[in-house]
Design a protein around this motif. Sequence first.
Motif, PDB file in Angstrom:
ATOM      1  N   LEU A  41       0.822  -1.210   0.000  1.00  0.00           N
ATOM      2  CA  LEU A  41       0.000   0.000   0.000  1.00  0.00           C
ATOM      3  C   LEU A  41       0.860   1.267   0.000  1.00  0.00           C
ATOM      4  CD1 LEU A  41      -2.865  -1.054   2.442  1.00  0.00           C
ATOM      5  CD2 LEU A  41      -3.002  -0.750  -0.035  1.00  0.00           C
ATOM      6  N   LEU A  42       1.996   1.223   0.684  1.00  0.00           N
ATOM      7  CA  LEU A  42       2.906   2.369   0.662  1.00  0.00           C
ATOM      8  C   LEU A  42       3.391   2.640  -0.759  1.00  0.00           C
ATOM      9  CD1 LEU A  42       5.156   1.739   3.804  1.00  0.00           C
ATOM     10  CD2 LEU A  42       3.316   3.424   3.567  1.00  0.00           C
ATOM     11  N   LEU A  43       3.768   1.587  -1.464  1.00  0.00           N
ATOM     12  CA  LEU A  43       4.221   1.734  -2.848  1.00  0.00           C
ATOM     13  C   LEU A  43       3.093   2.273  -3.725  1.00  0.00           C
ATOM     14  CD1 LEU A  43       6.486   1.367  -4.928  1.00  0.00           C
ATOM     15  CD2 LEU A  43       5.642  -0.959  -5.278  1.00  0.00           C
ATOM     16  N   GLU A  44       1.889   1.779  -3.526  1.00  0.00           N
ATOM     17  CA  GLU A  44       0.751   2.273  -4.302  1.00  0.00           C
ATOM     18  C   GLU A  44       0.479   3.744  -4.015  1.00  0.00           C
ATOM     19  OE1 GLU A  44      -0.735   0.733  -6.797  1.00  0.00           O
ATOM     20  OE2 GLU A  44       0.662  -0.915  -6.438  1.00  0.00           O
ATOM     21  N   GLN A  45       0.685   4.154  -2.787  1.00  0.00           N
ATOM     22  CA  GLN A  45       0.500   5.557  -2.433  1.00  0.00           C
ATOM     23  C   GLN A  45       1.524   6.430  -3.152  1.00  0.00           C
ATOM     24  OE1 GLN A  45      -2.089   6.628  -0.631  1.00  0.00           O
ATOM     25  NE2 GLN A  45      -1.437   8.681  -1.177  1.00  0.00           N
ATOM     26  N   ILE A  58       3.910   3.640 -15.001  1.00  0.00           N
ATOM     27  CA  ILE A  58       3.204   2.643 -14.185  1.00  0.00           C
ATOM     28  C   ILE A  58       1.993   2.067 -14.899  1.00  0.00           C
ATOM     29  CG2 ILE A  58       4.044   3.507 -11.982  1.00  0.00           C
ATOM     30  CD1 ILE A  58       1.321   4.890 -11.623  1.00  0.00           C
ATOM     31  N   ILE A  59       1.502   2.758 -15.906  1.00  0.00           N
ATOM     32  CA  ILE A  59       0.384   2.220 -16.679  1.00  0.00           C
ATOM     33  C   ILE A  59       0.875   1.090 -17.585  1.00  0.00           C
ATOM     34  CG2 ILE A  59      -1.211   2.744 -18.571  1.00  0.00           C
ATOM     35  CD1 ILE A  59      -1.639   5.487 -17.248  1.00  0.00           C
ATOM     36  N   ASN A  60       2.054   1.277 -18.171  1.00  0.00           N
ATOM     37  CA  ASN A  60       2.573   0.309 -19.134  1.00  0.00           C
ATOM     38  C   ASN A  60       3.266  -0.890 -18.499  1.00  0.00           C
ATOM     39  OD1 ASN A  60       1.658   1.891 -21.273  1.00  0.00           O
ATOM     40  ND2 ASN A  60       3.533   3.094 -21.296  1.00  0.00           N
ATOM     41  N   ARG A  61       3.696  -0.768 -17.238  1.00  0.00           N
ATOM     42  CA  ARG A  61       4.383  -1.875 -16.559  1.00  0.00           C
ATOM     43  C   ARG A  61       3.875  -2.010 -15.135  1.00  0.00           C
ATOM     44  NH1 ARG A  61      10.619  -1.310 -16.741  1.00  0.00           N
ATOM     45  NH2 ARG A  61      10.406  -3.093 -15.365  1.00  0.00           N
ATOM     46  N   SER A  62       3.958  -3.181 -14.609  1.00  0.00           N
ATOM     47  CA  SER A  62       3.540  -3.426 -13.236  1.00  0.00           C
ATOM     48  C   SER A  62       4.779  -3.462 -12.341  1.00  0.00           C
ATOM     49  CB  SER A  62       2.801  -4.751 -13.152  1.00  0.00           C
ATOM     50  OG  SER A  62       2.479  -5.041 -11.824  1.00  0.00           O
ATOM     51  N   PHE A  63       4.809  -2.602 -11.344  1.00  0.00           N
ATOM     52  CA  PHE A  63       5.919  -2.566 -10.393  1.00  0.00           C
ATOM     53  C   PHE A  63       5.388  -2.964  -9.029  1.00  0.00           C
ATOM     54  CE2 PHE A  63       7.073   0.468 -13.677  1.00  0.00           C
ATOM     55  CZ  PHE A  63       8.368   0.067 -13.963  1.00  0.00           C
ATOM     56  N   ASP A  64       6.034  -3.982  -8.430  1.00  0.00           N
ATOM     57  CA  ASP A  64       5.581  -4.401  -7.115  1.00  0.00           C
ATOM     58  C   ASP A  64       6.620  -4.149  -6.029  1.00  0.00           C
ATOM     59  OD1 ASP A  64       7.348  -6.299  -7.962  1.00  0.00           O
ATOM     60  OD2 ASP A  64       6.024  -8.014  -7.653  1.00  0.00           O
ATOM     61  N   ASP A  68      12.693  -1.538  -8.218  1.00  0.00           N
ATOM     62  CA  ASP A  68      12.422  -1.657  -9.656  1.00  0.00           C
ATOM     63  C   ASP A  68      11.789  -0.386 -10.212  1.00  0.00           C
ATOM     64  OD1 ASP A  68      13.430  -4.211  -9.608  1.00  0.00           O
ATOM     65  OD2 ASP A  68      11.473  -5.202  -9.638  1.00  0.00           O
ATOM     66  N   LEU A  69      10.882   0.205  -9.455  1.00  0.00           N
ATOM     67  CA  LEU A  69      10.250   1.449  -9.892  1.00  0.00           C
ATOM     68  C   LEU A  69      11.270   2.579  -9.957  1.00  0.00           C
ATOM     69  CD1 LEU A  69       7.798   3.121 -10.666  1.00  0.00           C
ATOM     70  CD2 LEU A  69       7.254   3.331  -8.230  1.00  0.00           C
ATOM     71  N   LYS A  70      12.144   2.649  -8.982  1.00  0.00           N
ATOM     72  CA  LYS A  70      13.179   3.689  -8.963  1.00  0.00           C
ATOM     73  C   LYS A  70      14.092   3.565 -10.186  1.00  0.00           C
ATOM     74  CE  LYS A  70      17.028   5.427  -6.239  1.00  0.00           C
ATOM     75  NZ  LYS A  70      17.843   5.278  -5.034  1.00  0.00           N
ATOM     76  N   ILE A  71      14.510   2.358 -10.499  1.00  0.00           N
ATOM     77  CA  ILE A  71      15.372   2.139 -11.664  1.00  0.00           C
ATOM     78  C   ILE A  71      14.664   2.578 -12.943  1.00  0.00           C
ATOM     79  CG2 ILE A  71      16.415   0.342 -13.111  1.00  0.00           C
ATOM     80  CD1 ILE A  71      17.102  -1.128 -10.452  1.00  0.00           C
ATOM     81  N   ALA A  72      13.386   2.258 -13.063  1.00  0.00           N
ATOM     82  CA  ALA A  72      12.630   2.652 -14.259  1.00  0.00           C
ATOM     83  C   ALA A  72      12.540   4.171 -14.369  1.00  0.00           C
ATOM     84  CB  ALA A  72      11.236   2.035 -14.224  1.00  0.00           C
ATOM     85  N   LEU A  73      12.328   4.848 -13.253  1.00  0.00           N
ATOM     86  CA  LEU A  73      12.246   6.321 -13.270  1.00  0.00           C
ATOM     87  C   LEU A  73      13.577   6.948 -13.639  1.00  0.00           C
ATOM     88  CD1 LEU A  73      10.073   6.909 -10.079  1.00  0.00           C
ATOM     89  CD2 LEU A  73       9.385   7.286 -12.455  1.00  0.00           C
ATOM     90  N   VAL A  74      14.654   6.441 -13.054  1.00  0.00           N
ATOM     91  CA  VAL A  74      15.988   6.977 -13.351  1.00  0.00           C
ATOM     92  C   VAL A  74      16.349   6.728 -14.810  1.00  0.00           C
ATOM     93  CG1 VAL A  74      18.450   6.710 -12.845  1.00  0.00           C
ATOM     94  CG2 VAL A  74      16.804   6.833 -10.973  1.00  0.00           C
ATOM     95  N   THR A  75      16.037   5.547 -15.311  1.00  0.00           N
ATOM     96  CA  THR A  75      16.332   5.210 -16.700  1.00  0.00           C
ATOM     97  C   THR A  75      15.560   6.106 -17.657  1.00  0.00           C
ATOM     98  OG1 THR A  75      16.755   2.915 -16.096  1.00  0.00           O
ATOM     99  CG2 THR A  75      16.293   3.357 -18.415  1.00  0.00           C
ATOM    100  N   ARG A  76      14.308   6.361 -17.360  1.00  0.00           N
ATOM    101  CA  ARG A  76      13.449   7.143 -18.262  1.00  0.00           C
ATOM    102  C   ARG A  76      13.650   8.655 -18.125  1.00  0.00           C
ATOM    103  NH1 ARG A  76      11.114  10.063 -21.129  1.00  0.00           N
ATOM    104  NH2 ARG A  76       9.015   9.924 -21.937  1.00  0.00           N
ATOM    105  N   PHE A  77      13.783   9.159 -16.887  1.00  0.00           N
ATOM    106  CA  PHE A  77      13.768  10.600 -16.667  1.00  0.00           C
ATOM    107  C   PHE A  77      15.086  11.183 -16.167  1.00  0.00           C
ATOM    108  CE2 PHE A  77       9.348   9.170 -15.919  1.00  0.00           C
ATOM    109  CZ  PHE A  77       8.779   9.785 -17.021  1.00  0.00           C
ATOM    110  N   GLY A  78      16.041  10.340 -15.801  1.00  0.00           N
ATOM    111  CA  GLY A  78      17.328  10.832 -15.319  1.00  0.00           C
ATOM    112  C   GLY A  78      18.244  11.248 -16.459  1.00  0.00           C
ATOM    113  N   ASP A  79      19.258  12.006 -16.131  1.00  0.00           N
ATOM    114  CA  ASP A  79      20.251  12.419 -17.117  1.00  0.00           C
ATOM    115  C   ASP A  79      21.073  11.193 -17.509  1.00  0.00           C
ATOM    116  OD1 ASP A  79      22.586  13.523 -18.430  1.00  0.00           O
ATOM    117  OD2 ASP A  79      22.042  15.443 -17.533  1.00  0.00           O
ATOM    118  N   PRO A  80      21.147  10.865 -18.793  1.00  0.00           N
ATOM    119  CA  PRO A  80      21.835   9.635 -19.203  1.00  0.00           C
ATOM    120  C   PRO A  80      23.365   9.735 -19.153  1.00  0.00           C
ATOM    121  CG  PRO A  80      21.031  10.800 -21.127  1.00  0.00           C
ATOM    122  CD  PRO A  80      20.522  11.545 -19.926  1.00  0.00           C
ATOM    123  N   ARG A  81      23.891  10.937 -18.972  1.00  0.00           N
ATOM    124  CA  ARG A  81      25.350  11.086 -18.943  1.00  0.00           C
ATOM    125  C   ARG A  81      25.933  10.516 -17.660  1.00  0.00           C
ATOM    126  NH1 ARG A  81      25.775  17.376 -19.943  1.00  0.00           N
ATOM    127  NH2 ARG A  81      23.970  17.263 -18.565  1.00  0.00           N
TER     128      ARG A  81
END
Length: 132
Positions: A41-45, A58-64, A68-81
Amino acid sequence: MANNIVPTYNGDSKDLAYFLRQSEKYIDLLKTDNNNLFNSLLLEQVKSKFSGPARDIIINRSFDNWPDLKIALVTRFGDPRSEEILAYDLNTSIQSHPQSFSEFHDEISQKLQVLKEHLAINSDSQEVRVFK
């Protein structure tokens, strides 16, 4: 009341480090060792704070779990350098001829902020972040 610790996040890269830091603070503060339902529930919040492009993650993938969610956010929105490239870019900055001192200062400050956010996102150890 603790729910207010986590800000909304729309996928803006300049807000990523703050969002991750606040989300981890929230999860670490309230998680329990013996209640997986409550931890879920904390993660869902945290996920409920997403909007715009961040919500698409989060719509396109299920994170439990949070890692894993943090890695996806960093990969997608973080600076790639890499840290080295960001530091090199900062260290080799030169004021151009038509650029005012104030504009150059703003440029350096922005590059330093990007490097600090990169360290905050990618360094797991507080001691390492402080050292760097």
